[in-house]
Write a protein that holds these residues in place. Structure first.
Motif, PDB file in Angstrom:
ATOM      1  N   ARG A  20     -26.542 -20.407  24.761  1.00  0.00           N
ATOM      2  CA  ARG A  20     -25.153 -20.848  24.618  1.00  0.00           C
ATOM      3  C   ARG A  20     -24.778 -21.879  25.674  1.00  0.00           C
ATOM      4  N   ASN A  21     -25.430 -21.826  26.842  1.00  0.00           N
ATOM      5  CA  ASN A  21     -25.100 -22.738  27.924  1.00  0.00           C
ATOM      6  C   ASN A  21     -25.804 -24.088  27.812  1.00  0.00           C
ATOM      7  N   ARG A  22     -26.613 -24.264  26.813  1.00  0.00           N
ATOM      8  CA  ARG A  22     -27.297 -25.527  26.619  1.00  0.00           C
ATOM      9  C   ARG A  22     -26.804 -26.195  25.339  1.00  0.00           C
ATOM     10  N   ALA A  23     -26.886 -27.521  25.299  1.00  0.00           N
ATOM     11  CA  ALA A  23     -26.486 -28.238  24.091  1.00  0.00           C
ATOM     12  C   ALA A  23     -27.642 -28.173  23.101  1.00  0.00           C
ATOM     13  N   PRO A  24     -27.552 -27.365  22.055  1.00  0.00           N
ATOM     14  CA  PRO A  24     -28.669 -27.149  21.128  1.00  0.00           C
ATOM     15  C   PRO A  24     -29.206 -28.429  20.501  1.00  0.00           C
ATOM     16  N   GLU A  25     -28.316 -29.379  20.230  1.00  0.00           N
ATOM     17  CA  GLU A  25     -28.750 -30.597  19.542  1.00  0.00           C
ATOM     18  C   GLU A  25     -29.616 -31.501  20.419  1.00  0.00           C
ATOM     19  N   LYS A  26     -29.692 -31.190  21.742  1.00  0.00           N
ATOM     20  CA  LYS A  26     -30.506 -32.001  22.647  1.00  0.00           C
ATOM     21  C   LYS A  26     -31.812 -31.312  23.041  1.00  0.00           C
TER      22      LYS A  26
ATOM     23  N   SER B  18     -28.539 -25.284  14.576  1.00  0.00           N
ATOM     24  CA  SER B  18     -27.980 -26.332  15.428  1.00  0.00           C
ATOM     25  C   SER B  18     -29.049 -26.974  16.317  1.00  0.00           C
ATOM     26  N   PHE B  19     -30.214 -26.333  16.427  1.00  0.00           N
ATOM     27  CA  PHE B  19     -31.331 -26.909  17.189  1.00  0.00           C
ATOM     28  C   PHE B  19     -32.088 -27.900  16.301  1.00  0.00           C
TER      29      PHE B  19
ATOM     30  N   GLU C 158     -33.110 -30.899  16.761  1.00  0.00           N
ATOM     31  CA  GLU C 158     -34.118 -31.764  17.367  1.00  0.00           C
ATOM     32  C   GLU C 158     -35.320 -30.986  17.894  1.00  0.00           C
TER      33      GLU C 158
END
Length: 254
Positions: free
Chosen positions: A12-18, A40-41, A43
């Motif tokens: 949750r603390n990371r931007a999944p799309e990156k 949402s991941f 990439e």
């Protein structure tokens, strides 16, 4: 339970799309999924879920860019057909240590057209007669099975390949680098020519100091020769002194 919460919080603390690589080894799945892992991941290219007690891949999110999937040491026994739909670009799949028993289960991987490497080590299917030949015949697209190709050549390690590339670059730099070495030699020569007279004298003194014992030995030898020379000279003079009276007597007789 604490491990599951920690992994979920991390996601949750990371931007999944990156995110392009994600390792969730040893956390615990719930009903075939890990909370927080979703579509949402988009990439994501590498996903590892080793030893998370997965029994099924039915709840695996769609990850269209995923190329490497680690699922070792789980409880998966079938349902591999969903991989072609959810991860169509897989090139590497590790299912070692699962409950895969027969060729019909593996047959579902035929639709993974880009699959090059498959690992079924420590699965019951490896006990079948002509196991390797049968899997290679069933899955024409794969090149490596359990780390080896059909001629028993070991699959290259991507990290080793990168290291070899770095070594080649270093060798090229070495080949193109002699002028630098020559410059260092020139600097050393220049440094030697800049030495003053005082420095040269210091070097000579230092050298003579190192040879002090040899010099001392030579001086001792000279003293010994001179002493012997003096003794011989005194002896000769003594003989002359003894002869002088006789010579004088002979002269008087004459």
């Amino acid at each position: 339970m604490e491990m599951k919460k920690r992994i979920t919080l991390e996601l949750r603390n990371r931007a999944p799309e990156k995110v392009t690589e994600l390792v969730l080894d040893n956390c615990r799945s719930s009903n075939g999924e890990i909370e927080g892992l979703n579509e949402s991941f988009k990439e994501l290219e590498f996903l590892s879920m080793a030893n998370v007690e997965l029994t099924s891949l039915a709840r695996l999110p769609t990850l269209s860019k995923l190329r490497k999937l680690e699922l070792s040491d789980n409880i998966i026994s079938g349902g591999l057909e969903v991989l072609a739909e959810k991860c169509p670009n897989l090139t590497y799949l590790n299912l070692s240590g699962n409950k895969i028993k027969d060729l019909s289960t593996v047959e579902a991987l035929q639709n993974l057209k880009n699959l090059k490497s498959l690992d079924l080590f420590n699965c019951e299917i490896t006990n079948l007669e002509d196991y390797r030949e049968s899997v290679f015949e069933l899955l024409h697209q794969i090149t490596y099975l359990d780390g080896f190709d059909q001629e028993d050549n070991e699959a290259p390690d991507s990290e080793e390949e990168e290291d070899e590339g770095d070594e080649d670059d270093d060798e090229d730099e070495d080949e193109a680098g002699p002028p630098g070495e020559y410059e260092e030699d020139d600097d050393e020569d220049d440094g030697g020519s800049d030495l003053g007279e005082g420095e040269e004298e210091e070097e000579e003194v230092g050298l003579s100091y190192l040879m002090k014992e040899e010099i001392q030995d030579e001086e001792d030898d000279d003293d010994y020769v001179e002493e012997r020379g003096d003794e011989e000279e005194e002896g000769v003079q003594g003989e002359k002194r003894k002869r002088d009276p006789e010579d004088e007597g002979e002269e008087e007789d004459d």
